[in-house]
Design a protein around this motif. Structure first.
Motif, short mmCIF file in Angstrom:
data_model
loop_
_atom_site.label_atom_id
_atom_site.label_comp_id
_atom_site.label_asym_id
_atom_site.label_seq_id
_atom_site.Cartn_x
_atom_site.Cartn_y
_atom_site.Cartn_z
N ALA A 2 3.65 5.81 -5.75
CA ALA A 2 3.77 5.82 -7.05
C ALA A 2 2.46 6.90 -7.48
O ALA A 2 2.45 7.65 -8.50
CB ALA A 2 3.24 4.64 -7.46
N ARG A 3 1.33 6.79 -6.85
CA ARG A 3 0.38 7.95 -7.09
C ARG A 3 0.67 9.13 -6.95
O ARG A 3 0.47 10.10 -7.82
CB ARG A 3 -0.93 7.56 -6.09
N LYS A 4 1.56 9.49 -5.98
CA LYS A 4 2.17 10.72 -5.38
C LYS A 4 2.89 11.45 -6.44
O LYS A 4 3.01 12.58 -6.94
CB LYS A 4 2.82 10.70 -4.16
N LYS A 5 3.79 10.39 -6.96
CA LYS A 5 4.83 10.74 -8.08
C LYS A 5 4.19 11.19 -9.48
O LYS A 5 4.76 11.56 -10.32
CB LYS A 5 5.99 10.12 -8.27
N GLN A 6 2.99 10.40 -9.71
CA GLN A 6 2.12 10.77 -11.04
C GLN A 6 2.08 12.14 -11.18
O GLN A 6 1.41 12.84 -10.34
CB GLN A 6 0.96 9.99 -10.88
N ARG A 7 2.21 12.74 -12.22
CA ARG A 7 1.98 14.19 -12.60
C ARG A 7 0.95 14.35 -13.76
O ARG A 7 1.12 13.82 -14.81
CB ARG A 7 3.15 14.75 -13.01
N GLN B 16 0.87 -1.18 0.00
CA GLN B 16 -0.08 -0.04 0.23
C GLN B 16 0.84 1.24 -0.12
O GLN B 16 0.68 2.42 -0.73
CB GLN B 16 -0.92 0.10 1.17
N LYS B 17 1.96 1.13 0.68
CA LYS B 17 2.86 2.28 0.80
C LYS B 17 3.24 2.68 -0.65
O LYS B 17 3.58 3.87 -0.83
CB LYS B 17 4.07 2.06 1.92
N LYS B 18 4.11 1.52 -1.36
CA LYS B 18 4.51 1.86 -2.62
C LYS B 18 3.62 2.15 -3.60
O LYS B 18 3.81 3.18 -4.37
CB LYS B 18 5.03 0.23 -3.18
N ALA B 19 2.16 1.93 -3.38
CA ALA B 19 1.21 2.13 -4.36
C ALA B 19 0.98 3.74 -3.74
O ALA B 19 0.77 4.64 -5.11
CB ALA B 19 0.07 1.51 -4.29
N ALA B 20 0.98 4.20 -2.79
CA ALA B 20 0.60 5.59 -2.49
C ALA B 20 1.69 6.49 -3.08
O ALA B 20 1.49 7.49 -3.45
CB ALA B 20 0.60 5.63 -0.88
#
Length: 189
Positions: free
Chosen positions: A94-99, A88-92
């Motif tokens: 990845a979502r944060k880094k999406q622009r 879940q941490k990795k997925a969060a």
């Protein structure tokens, strides 16, 4: 006389199907044998699933099927709660880094004042630096439609001033009482 086909009924009280877990754990693993990775990360090899479950129980951990498509499936002995938390941490992250690239709009008029033009160009430069696309809209009012050449000259000026930091994605094209041009930052989009 035949009746019209019956519409399917919709039961509002029916339980909503829950999303199945991504990984099979412990007794849910239905393969006969698995390629086992121990709790320490060492490759144990291909072992019967029952033996792998016993090894996981002895370690006080779970047997988690990591790669179900492999032949035989890959399973690892680990703490499933901790594993899910890490996923879940990795997925969060990845979502944060999406622009998400947005299209910002700058509206101009054919007889724009020099200062107003400079302010609009500073805003456009800021948008390009942030990685966004810019839609330049040149709107005509009343008799200005008779002088569309002034509008095209202004858009060419914008294009030449922004040439170092942006490229034209959509050449100026008329749409009703306005002319539209879309620019994107160089190196992106």
């Amino acid at each position: 006389m035949s009746l019209p086909p019956r519409r399917p009924s919709f039961n509002r009280n029916a339980p909503v199907p829950q999303k199945e877990d991504e990984h099979k754990i412990n007794h849910r693993i239905d393969a006969r044998e698995v390629r086992l990775i121990g709790a320490d990360g060492a490759n144990v090899g291909v072992v019967p699933t029952r033996q792998a479950l016993i090894m996981a129980e002895e370690a006080g951990l779970d047997l988690v099927e990591i790669s179900p498509d492999a032949k035989p499936p890959v399973a690892k002995i680990l703490d499933y709660g901790k594993f899910r938390f890490q996923e879940q941490k990795k997925a969060a992250e990845a979502r944060k880094k999406q622009r998400v690239i947005e299209i910002k709009e700058i509206k101009l008029r054919p007889m724009i004042d020099d200062h107003d033009y400079e302010v609009k160009m500073r805003a456009a430069k800021r948008f390009f630096e942030e990685g966004d696309k810019v839609k330049v809209t040149l709107r005509f009012r009343g008799r200005e439609m008779d002088h569309q050449d002034l509008g095209y000259k202004l858009l060419l000026r914008v294009k030449s001033e922004m040439a170092e930091i942006a490229k034209v994605e959509l050449e100026p094209k008329p749409e009703g009482r306005q002319i539209i041009m879309i620019m994107a930052p160089k190196g992106k989009g």
